[in-house]
Design a protein around this motif. Structure first.
Motif, PDB file in Angstrom:
ATOM      1  N   UNK A  46      48.603  41.978  33.730  1.00  0.00           N
ATOM      2  CA  UNK A  46      47.269  42.164  33.168  1.00  0.00           C
ATOM      3  C   UNK A  46      46.860  40.985  32.299  1.00  0.00           C
ATOM      4  N   UNK A  47      47.830  40.293  31.741  1.00  0.00           N
ATOM      5  CA  UNK A  47      47.550  39.144  30.895  1.00  0.00           C
ATOM      6  C   UNK A  47      47.521  37.857  31.696  1.00  0.00           C
ATOM      7  N   UNK A  48      48.625  37.563  32.334  1.00  0.00           N
ATOM      8  CA  UNK A  48      48.788  36.257  32.957  1.00  0.00           C
ATOM      9  C   UNK A  48      47.981  36.134  34.244  1.00  0.00           C
ATOM     10  N   UNK A  49      47.725  37.234  34.920  1.00  0.00           N
ATOM     11  CA  UNK A  49      46.897  37.169  36.121  1.00  0.00           C
ATOM     12  C   UNK A  49      45.502  36.663  35.791  1.00  0.00           C
ATOM     13  N   UNK A  50      44.867  37.264  34.790  1.00  0.00           N
ATOM     14  CA  UNK A  50      43.525  36.839  34.372  1.00  0.00           C
ATOM     15  C   UNK A  50      43.511  35.428  33.822  1.00  0.00           C
TER      16      UNK A  50
END
Length: 186
Positions: A46-50
């Motif tokens: 959820x953090x690194x994907x965005x």
């Protein structure tokens, strides 16, 4: 480096695990979307994907991209348990659970052991226990408060490049994340 290890009674560990699991839907309800660590059903993707998508978009558009990451060393030792419990109460923690947590941290006595010798008991002025089922919730509420503080401060004092920051928290990391310039307060 050495750190004190805190052992809690089995009864507390069972109670905290059961109550923590029972309240996971409550945690998902109040934790803002910018919090992905420590919240059931959310994680690093959820953090690194965005962040990866924003970086790729900046690269494709030829725009600048910068980042900064700072790790809060020994984060659990920085969290003030009574403050975190009070913040959890503000977002709806059951009063019975808050009373139990407060009692634990008020009465918690720690001992230092070296070479099978145990020193006198002492109380930590500030810290939460690693491995306790409630530690993630206690850390997460501090992450949320810090993230919201970052968000309000950057509105009052705009960042250069017209960056629009959005706070983000991953595990015990709080990030102020603008669209082009990434400032991670980790």
């Amino acid at each position: 480096q050495q750190r004190p290890l805190t052992h809690t009674p089995l009864a507390y560990r069972v109670w905290s695990t059961c109550r923590s699991r029972q309240t996971s839907p409550w945690l998902r309800n109040w934790a803002p979307e910018f919090v992905s660590g420590g919240v059931p059903g959310r994680g690093p993707e959820n953090t690194w994907g965005g962040s990866s998508l924003r970086a790729e978009l900046a690269r494709l558009q030829g725009s600048g991209l910068a980042g900064c990451s700072v790790d809060l060393h020994k984060f659990f030792d920085l969290v003030d348990a009574p403050l975190a419990i009070s913040l959890l109460e503000e977002v709806g923690l059951d009063p019975g659970i808050a009373t139990g947590l407060r009692k634990l941290y008020t009465d918690l006595e720690r001992f230092t052991s070296v070479n099978q010798c145990v020193g006198e008991g002492w109380q930590a002025a500030q810290s939460i226990m690693q491995g306790c089922a409630w530690s993630n919730s206690l850390a997460t509420v501090i992450d949320v408060a810090f993230g919201l503080f970052c968000k309000t401060r950057t509105r009052a004092h705009p960042l250069p490049l017209c960056a629009k920051p959005a706070p983000h928290a991953l595990a015990r990391r709080a990030t102020c994340r603008p669209r082009v310039l990434t400032l991670s307060l980790i």
